[in-house]
Scaffold this active site. Structure first.
Site, mmCIF file in Angstrom:
data_model
loop_
_atom_site.group_PDB
_atom_site.id
_atom_site.type_symbol
_atom_site.label_atom_id
_atom_site.label_comp_id
_atom_site.label_asym_id
_atom_site.label_seq_id
_atom_site.Cartn_x
_atom_site.Cartn_y
_atom_site.Cartn_z
ATOM 1 N N GLY A 76 25.816 -5.938 20.911
ATOM 2 C CA GLY A 76 25.551 -4.547 21.290
ATOM 3 C C GLY A 76 24.084 -4.397 21.652
ATOM 4 O O GLY A 76 23.205 -4.658 20.835
ATOM 5 N N VAL A 133 20.903 -2.210 22.625
ATOM 6 C CA VAL A 133 20.362 -0.847 22.550
ATOM 7 C C VAL A 133 19.535 -0.598 23.813
ATOM 8 O O VAL A 133 18.466 -1.175 23.990
ATOM 9 C CB VAL A 133 19.455 -0.660 21.317
ATOM 10 C CG1 VAL A 133 18.829 0.736 21.306
ATOM 11 C CG2 VAL A 133 20.228 -0.930 20.039
ATOM 12 N N ILE A 155 23.118 -7.377 17.272
ATOM 13 C CA ILE A 155 22.459 -6.241 17.937
ATOM 14 C C ILE A 155 21.207 -6.739 18.647
ATOM 15 O O ILE A 155 20.424 -7.505 18.080
ATOM 16 C CB ILE A 155 22.018 -5.167 16.903
ATOM 17 C CG1 ILE A 155 23.140 -4.805 15.928
ATOM 18 C CG2 ILE A 155 21.451 -3.939 17.623
ATOM 19 C CD1 ILE A 155 24.318 -4.107 16.495
ATOM 20 N N LYS A 156 21.035 -6.266 19.872
ATOM 21 C CA LYS A 156 19.785 -6.521 20.594
ATOM 22 C C LYS A 156 19.038 -5.196 20.681
ATOM 23 O O LYS A 156 19.583 -4.195 21.172
ATOM 24 C CB LYS A 156 20.090 -7.041 22.001
ATOM 25 C CG LYS A 156 18.850 -7.151 22.892
ATOM 26 C CD LYS A 156 19.177 -7.768 24.242
ATOM 27 C CE LYS A 156 17.949 -7.826 25.131
ATOM 28 N NZ LYS A 156 18.161 -8.546 26.381
ATOM 29 N N THR A 157 17.786 -5.207 20.210
ATOM 30 C CA THR A 157 17.008 -3.975 20.269
ATOM 31 C C THR A 157 15.539 -4.309 20.459
ATOM 32 O O THR A 157 15.162 -5.477 20.500
ATOM 33 C CB THR A 157 17.228 -3.122 19.005
ATOM 34 O OG1 THR A 157 16.661 -1.818 19.210
ATOM 35 C CG2 THR A 157 16.576 -3.729 17.770
#
Ligand code: 5RP
Length: 290
Positions: A173, A175, A203-205
């Protein structure tokens, strides 16, 4: 009923208490199925527990991007050094020979170009069958929390998570920060946790102030995005800070392929992520290659 004010009251992150892992090296993934664990092990190195992803999916919204004019020339030497190749199916099939045996983070959303003011309205752009055919290790979905496309992007995310779960393929997912959003700790706390709870396994943020809180509150691994080009030294410091504060790796594009020496930059990042080197040591290495 949960409400907006609740967000600012959450403060008990217990940063000094590590997340408990029982029998698997990837955060929050003790209880997933064998096939998904196998793919996660291809992404996250068993020894370091971390990953270096090379992102070169920019063409899906930007067309030809500075540093990526010739994917067929730029990507292969870097592919040898990283754990994961994050790209579109078009780029992978046309420009990446299937010989590296690297994990593929397949860009699975589409729908806008940089010509549009609001790029937050995307659709699912790849069938799960085609993701399987290309042997994807994870499915990358952009989410636009707080933007006009929030609901449709969440719809994309949960649909892809369901498809991925059906076949044991994790979802990454991503961001996205819409133009009306600010890169605050509060925003990243909200977005990363939401995406994890909606089922994304990775998660990539972006890195932010109090990044340790964002990591602590997120029950699955976080990899940091690179963003716009900054100096090579600043990039390595960013990577070092993020890894020191709990990131499970990096997923970087422009700060690798737009660097003066992309190959040395990749190797310097690998030194920090997998070999516990400092930013200073990695930058010394980088300079020695000029
Ligand atoms: C944006 C993305 C991009 O597709 C891309 O991977 C970004 O890479 P970088 O910002 O490091 O050039 O995931 O959210």
């Amino acid at each position: 009923m949960a409400d907006k004010d609740e967000i600012k009251e959450s403060k008990d992150y217990k940063i000094d208490v590590p997340f408990k892992k029982n029998n698997f090296h990837v955060k929050g993934m003790d209880h997933v199925d064998w096939g998904m664990k196998d793919r996660l092990s291809k992404i996250f190195n068993k020894k370091s527990g971390k990953t270096v992803m090379l992102a070169f999916d920019h063409g899906y919204i930007m067309g030809s991007t500075s540093g990526l004019e010739r994917l067929d020339i730029v990507v292969p030497p870097l592919a040898e050094k990283v754990d994961v190749l994050m790209a579109t199916r078009g780029a992978i099939r046309s420009c990446v020979p299937p010989v590296y045996n690297k994990a593929i983070a397949l860009r699975c959303t589409a729908g806008s170009s940089v010509l549009k003011d609001d790029m937050s309205n995307e659709v699912i752009g790849v069938d799960i069958e085609d993701a399987i055919r290309i042997n994807a290790s994870c499915l990358a979905v952009q989410t636009f929390i707080g933007s006009s496309g929030e609901t449709s992007s969440i719809n994309n995310l949960v649909r892809v998570v369901d498809s991925g779960n059906r076949y044991g393929i994790p979802t990454l997912g991503v961001v996205a920060v819409g133009k009306e959003m600010e890169r605050t700790t509060k925003f990243f706390l909200l977005a990363t946790r939401m995406i994890a709870e909606l089922g994304a396994q990775i998660i990539k943020t972006y890195y932010c102030d109090d990044f340790e809180k964002v990591v602590a509150a997120c029950p699955v691994p976080i990899v940091i995005a690179g963003g716009k080009k900054i100096s090579e030294q600043d990039t390595l410091e960013l990577v070092y800070r993020a890894i020191s504060e709990g990131a499970a790796g990096v997923d970087m594009g422009r700060n690798i392929f737009q660097a003066g020496n992309p190959l040395a930059m990749t190797e310097a990042i690998v030194m920090i992520v997998h070999k516990k080197k400092t930013a200073k040591e990695a930058y010394q290495f980088y300079q020695s290659k000029q």
